[in-house]
Design a protein around this motif. Structure first.
Motif, PDB file in Angstrom:
ATOM      1  N   GLY A 172       9.953 -13.062 -34.535  1.00 33.70           N
ATOM      2  CA  GLY A 172       9.678 -14.457 -34.234  1.00 33.70           C
ATOM      3  C   GLY A 172       8.969 -14.656 -32.912  1.00 33.70           C
ATOM      4  N   GLN A 173       8.787 -13.562 -32.162  1.00 36.31           N
ATOM      5  CA  GLN A 173       8.144 -13.632 -30.855  1.00 36.31           C
ATOM      6  C   GLN A 173       6.907 -12.739 -30.841  1.00 36.31           C
ATOM      7  OE1 GLN A 173       9.059 -15.662 -28.278  1.00 36.31           O
ATOM      8  NE2 GLN A 173      10.595 -16.498 -29.672  1.00 36.31           N
ATOM      9  N   ALA A 174       5.741 -13.356 -30.892  1.00 35.63           N
ATOM     10  CA  ALA A 174       4.504 -12.592 -30.802  1.00 35.63           C
ATOM     11  C   ALA A 174       4.269 -12.160 -29.362  1.00 35.63           C
ATOM     12  CB  ALA A 174       3.326 -13.436 -31.285  1.00 35.63           C
ATOM     13  N   LEU A 175       3.475 -11.111 -29.197  1.00 37.71           N
ATOM     14  CA  LEU A 175       3.070 -10.677 -27.870  1.00 37.71           C
ATOM     15  C   LEU A 175       2.301 -11.812 -27.198  1.00 37.71           C
ATOM     16  CD1 LEU A 175       3.321  -7.935 -26.370  1.00 37.71           C
ATOM     17  CD2 LEU A 175       1.020  -7.412 -27.149  1.00 37.71           C
ATOM     18  N   ALA A 176       2.427 -11.967 -25.886  1.00 38.87           N
ATOM     19  CA  ALA A 176       1.688 -12.994 -25.165  1.00 38.87           C
ATOM     20  C   ALA A 176       0.191 -12.810 -25.387  1.00 38.87           C
ATOM     21  CB  ALA A 176       2.002 -12.922 -23.674  1.00 38.87           C
ATOM     22  N   PRO A 177      -0.554 -13.906 -25.620  1.00 42.42           N
ATOM     23  CA  PRO A 177      -1.982 -13.783 -25.942  1.00 42.42           C
ATOM     24  C   PRO A 177      -2.776 -12.926 -24.958  1.00 42.42           C
ATOM     25  CG  PRO A 177      -1.254 -16.014 -26.359  1.00 42.42           C
ATOM     26  CD  PRO A 177      -0.091 -15.301 -25.714  1.00 42.42           C
ATOM     27  N   GLY A 178      -2.490 -13.046 -23.672  1.00 41.49           N
ATOM     28  CA  GLY A 178      -3.216 -12.240 -22.699  1.00 41.49           C
ATOM     29  C   GLY A 178      -2.946 -10.757 -22.859  1.00 41.49           C
ATOM     30  N   LEU A 179      -1.702 -10.397 -23.182  1.00 34.47           N
ATOM     31  CA  LEU A 179      -1.362  -8.993 -23.400  1.00 34.47           C
ATOM     32  C   LEU A 179      -1.991  -8.469 -24.690  1.00 34.47           C
ATOM     33  CD1 LEU A 179       2.392  -8.910 -22.315  1.00 34.47           C
ATOM     34  CD2 LEU A 179       0.420  -8.006 -21.079  1.00 34.47           C
ATOM     35  N   ILE A 180      -2.094  -9.337 -25.691  1.00 35.31           N
ATOM     36  CA  ILE A 180      -2.790  -8.956 -26.929  1.00 35.31           C
ATOM     37  C   ILE A 180      -4.241  -8.607 -26.604  1.00 35.31           C
ATOM     38  CG2 ILE A 180      -3.609  -9.749 -29.171  1.00 35.31           C
ATOM     39  CD1 ILE A 180      -1.151 -11.580 -29.297  1.00 35.31           C
ATOM     40  N   ASP A 181      -4.895  -9.482 -25.846  1.00 33.79           N
ATOM     41  CA  ASP A 181      -6.286  -9.238 -25.461  1.00 33.79           C
ATOM     42  C   ASP A 181      -6.413  -7.914 -24.712  1.00 33.79           C
ATOM     43  OD1 ASP A 181      -8.731 -10.354 -25.947  1.00 33.79           O
ATOM     44  OD2 ASP A 181      -8.719 -11.696 -24.226  1.00 33.79           O
ATOM     45  N   ASP A 182      -5.509  -7.659 -23.778  1.00 34.84           N
ATOM     46  CA  ASP A 182      -5.553  -6.431 -22.992  1.00 34.84           C
ATOM     47  C   ASP A 182      -5.381  -5.196 -23.876  1.00 34.84           C
ATOM     48  OD1 ASP A 182      -5.851  -7.976 -20.746  1.00 34.84           O
ATOM     49  OD2 ASP A 182      -3.764  -7.803 -20.101  1.00 34.84           O
ATOM     50  N   THR A 183      -4.432  -5.257 -24.812  1.00 32.40           N
ATOM     51  CA  THR A 183      -4.191  -4.098 -25.678  1.00 32.40           C
ATOM     52  C   THR A 183      -5.354  -3.870 -26.624  1.00 32.40           C
ATOM     53  OG1 THR A 183      -1.825  -4.631 -25.580  1.00 32.40           O
ATOM     54  CG2 THR A 183      -2.522  -2.996 -27.208  1.00 32.40           C
ATOM     55  N   HIS A 184      -5.927  -4.944 -27.143  1.00 31.84           N
ATOM     56  CA  HIS A 184      -7.099  -4.801 -28.000  1.00 31.84           C
ATOM     57  C   HIS A 184      -8.269  -4.189 -27.226  1.00 31.84           C
ATOM     58  CE1 HIS A 184      -6.150  -7.518 -31.675  1.00 31.84           C
ATOM     59  NE2 HIS A 184      -5.058  -6.964 -31.191  1.00 31.84           N
ATOM     60  N   ALA A 185      -8.377  -4.526 -25.955  1.00 30.61           N
ATOM     61  CA  ALA A 185      -9.426  -3.933 -25.129  1.00 30.61           C
ATOM     62  C   ALA A 185      -9.199  -2.431 -24.962  1.00 30.61           C
ATOM     63  CB  ALA A 185      -9.476  -4.623 -23.762  1.00 30.61           C
ATOM     64  N   VAL A 186      -7.933  -2.024 -24.829  1.00 24.20           N
ATOM     65  CA  VAL A 186      -7.604  -0.598 -24.748  1.00 24.20           C
ATOM     66  C   VAL A 186      -8.016   0.111 -26.038  1.00 24.20           C
ATOM     67  CG1 VAL A 186      -5.698   1.063 -24.661  1.00 24.20           C
ATOM     68  CG2 VAL A 186      -5.745  -0.871 -23.070  1.00 24.20           C
ATOM     69  N   ILE A 187      -7.725  -0.510 -27.181  1.00 24.56           N
ATOM     70  CA  ILE A 187      -8.100   0.077 -28.470  1.00 24.56           C
ATOM     71  C   ILE A 187      -9.613   0.223 -28.566  1.00 24.56           C
ATOM     72  CG2 ILE A 187      -8.095  -0.287 -30.976  1.00 24.56           C
ATOM     73  CD1 ILE A 187      -5.398  -1.772 -30.572  1.00 24.56           C
ATOM     74  N   ALA A 188     -10.342  -0.809 -28.143  1.00 25.47           N
ATOM     75  CA  ALA A 188     -11.805  -0.746 -28.169  1.00 25.47           C
ATOM     76  C   ALA A 188     -12.326   0.385 -27.284  1.00 25.47           C
ATOM     77  CB  ALA A 188     -12.385  -2.091 -27.730  1.00 25.47           C
ATOM     78  N   GLU A 189     -11.705   0.580 -26.126  1.00 29.32           N
ATOM     79  CA  GLU A 189     -12.115   1.662 -25.230  1.00 29.32           C
ATOM     80  C   GLU A 189     -11.840   3.029 -25.861  1.00 29.32           C
ATOM     81  OE1 GLU A 189     -10.005   0.953 -21.644  1.00 29.32           O
ATOM     82  OE2 GLU A 189     -11.159  -0.843 -21.111  1.00 29.32           O
ATOM     83  N   LEU A 190     -10.705   3.168 -26.528  1.00 28.87           N
ATOM     84  CA  LEU A 190     -10.370   4.430 -27.201  1.00 28.87           C
ATOM     85  C   LEU A 190     -11.357   4.721 -28.329  1.00 28.87           C
ATOM     86  CD1 LEU A 190      -6.480   4.041 -27.351  1.00 28.87           C
ATOM     87  CD2 LEU A 190      -7.745   5.763 -26.036  1.00 28.87           C
ATOM     88  N   LEU A 191     -11.739   3.698 -29.070  1.00 31.15           N
ATOM     89  CA  LEU A 191     -12.710   3.874 -30.146  1.00 31.15           C
ATOM     90  C   LEU A 191     -14.069   4.301 -29.591  1.00 31.15           C
ATOM     91  CD1 LEU A 191     -11.892   0.766 -32.380  1.00 31.15           C
ATOM     92  CD2 LEU A 191     -11.555   3.164 -33.007  1.00 31.15           C
ATOM     93  N   ALA A 192     -14.456   3.715 -28.473  1.00 34.88           N
ATOM     94  CA  ALA A 192     -15.735   4.075 -27.868  1.00 34.88           C
ATOM     95  C   ALA A 192     -15.723   5.510 -27.353  1.00 34.88           C
ATOM     96  CB  ALA A 192     -16.058   3.097 -26.729  1.00 34.88           C
ATOM     97  N   PHE A 193     -14.624   5.908 -26.725  1.00 39.10           N
ATOM     98  CA  PHE A 193     -14.555   7.230 -26.114  1.00 39.10           C
ATOM     99  C   PHE A 193     -14.375   8.341 -27.141  1.00 39.10           C
ATOM    100  CE2 PHE A 193     -12.383  10.735 -23.942  1.00 39.10           C
ATOM    101  CZ  PHE A 193     -13.232  10.936 -22.859  1.00 39.10           C
ATOM    102  N   HIS A 194     -13.491   8.134 -28.119  1.00 41.85           N
ATOM    103  CA  HIS A 194     -13.137   9.209 -29.054  1.00 41.85           C
ATOM    104  C   HIS A 194     -13.924   9.182 -30.359  1.00 41.85           C
ATOM    105  CE1 HIS A 194      -9.855  10.663 -26.595  1.00 41.85           C
ATOM    106  NE2 HIS A 194      -9.384   9.442 -26.487  1.00 41.85           N
ATOM    107  N   ALA A 195     -14.496   8.023 -30.703  1.00 42.41           N
ATOM    108  CA  ALA A 195     -15.230   7.925 -31.967  1.00 42.41           C
ATOM    109  C   ALA A 195     -16.680   7.504 -31.776  1.00 42.41           C
ATOM    110  CB  ALA A 195     -14.520   6.949 -32.908  1.00 42.41           C
ATOM    111  N   GLY A 196     -17.067   7.214 -30.545  1.00 45.37           N
ATOM    112  CA  GLY A 196     -18.443   6.811 -30.288  1.00 45.37           C
ATOM    113  C   GLY A 196     -18.817   5.482 -30.892  1.00 45.37           C
ATOM    114  N   LEU A 197     -17.837   4.600 -31.088  1.00 50.23           N
ATOM    115  CA  LEU A 197     -18.085   3.303 -31.708  1.00 50.23           C
ATOM    116  C   LEU A 197     -18.097   2.215 -30.639  1.00 50.23           C
ATOM    117  CD1 LEU A 197     -15.726   3.682 -34.801  1.00 50.23           C
ATOM    118  CD2 LEU A 197     -18.232   3.758 -34.811  1.00 50.23           C
TER     119      LEU A 197
END
Length: 258
Positions: A172-197
């Motif tokens: 019933g408690q979603a992650l705070a929107p700012g933390l969601i944005d931060d984590t999604h940015a981490v995922i995007a960085e991992l995709l760029a570094f490890h998959a070249g995307l």
């Protein structure tokens, strides 16, 4: 990043044909330009194909086999799902990983089967409460993404990722929107570094106690490409409200207007 937000509903082991009919009735007035799909249990897929075909609402499945065919009793292949008009299939959802012992390797193989059948896999990734408390969120995400990159190669660019903090699902408690944005940015960085995307190549949804009350704030985050909705996707009015919020955010991002 594609300005169009994506909304995926996961009914889990719930739902019925009458409930699908209620969704089909409301979907006739669905917002344009914003894709949405309901991922229903296997027995409801033929009804979904019949009832939703004339609406903008797509339908999907909640899992598929890592095998294409053979002696795998109880399994359903991605190719079989494609014959029922399925567009999306969820793989690696946290409940499958926990209750059925699915490994990162098995999840990646399922995604590969889905892509080969012409489906879009919605690959769930996320950290447990223990990993979060140990500040190992990035390490957990890296482990899961590395397996996907090794198995799929450049095909990884054709999947949809759904970030699900496991500890938030059903709370019933979603992650705070700012933390969601931060984590999604981490995922995007991992995709760029490890998959070249490059950033924005792979849509990253957020899943974890999304509902009609918090959807607008979550969907308004720059790094969020859409939402994977659990319990709130079972009520047609709630799902439509989330869909409307996604369409509104998509229009704002594209500059079409509020």
């Amino acid at each position: 990043m594609n300005p169009r937000k994506l909304v995926i509903g996961n009914w889990k082991m719930n739902g019925s044909v009458p409930r699908l009919r209620s969704f089909a009735a409301l979907a006739a007035a669905a917002p344009g330009g914003c894709p949405a799909a309901l991922c229903v249990p296997y027995p409801l897929l033929p009804a979904a194909q019949t009832l939703l075909a004339a609406t903008p609402l797509l339908w999907g499945a909640q899992d598929c086999s890592a095998e294409d065919e053979g002696a795998h009793t109880g399994e359903v292949s991605a190719r079989m799902l494609a014959e029922l008009g399925v567009r999306y299939v969820i793989v690696g959802q946290s409940e499958r990983r926990a209750a059925h012992g699915e490994t990162d390797g098995q999840v990646a193989l399922k995604a590969r089967r889905a892509l080969a059948a012409g489906l879009t896999p919605v690959v769930c990734i996320g950290e447990s409460a223990e990993e979060r408390d140990a500040e190992q969120t990035a390490l957990a995400l890296r482990r899961q993404l590395l397996q996907l990159a090794r198995t799929l190669g450049r095909e990884l660019g054709a999947v949809v990722l759904a970030y699900e903090p496991v500890w938030a699902i059903g709370s019933g408690q979603a992650l705070a929107p700012g933390l969601i944005d931060d984590t999604h940015a981490v995922i995007a960085e991992l995709l760029a570094f490890h998959a070249g995307l490059p950033a924005g190549t792979v849509p990253i949804l957020y899943g974890g106690s999304v509902n009609a009350r918090n959807a607008q704030a979550i969907l308004g985050r720059q790094q969020v490409a859409g939402v994977l909705v659990g319990g709130a996707s079972l009520e047609a009015a709630d799902f439509m409200a989330i869909w409307q919020a996604a369409a509104h955010q998509g229009r704002e991002v594209s500059g079409i207007g509020a």
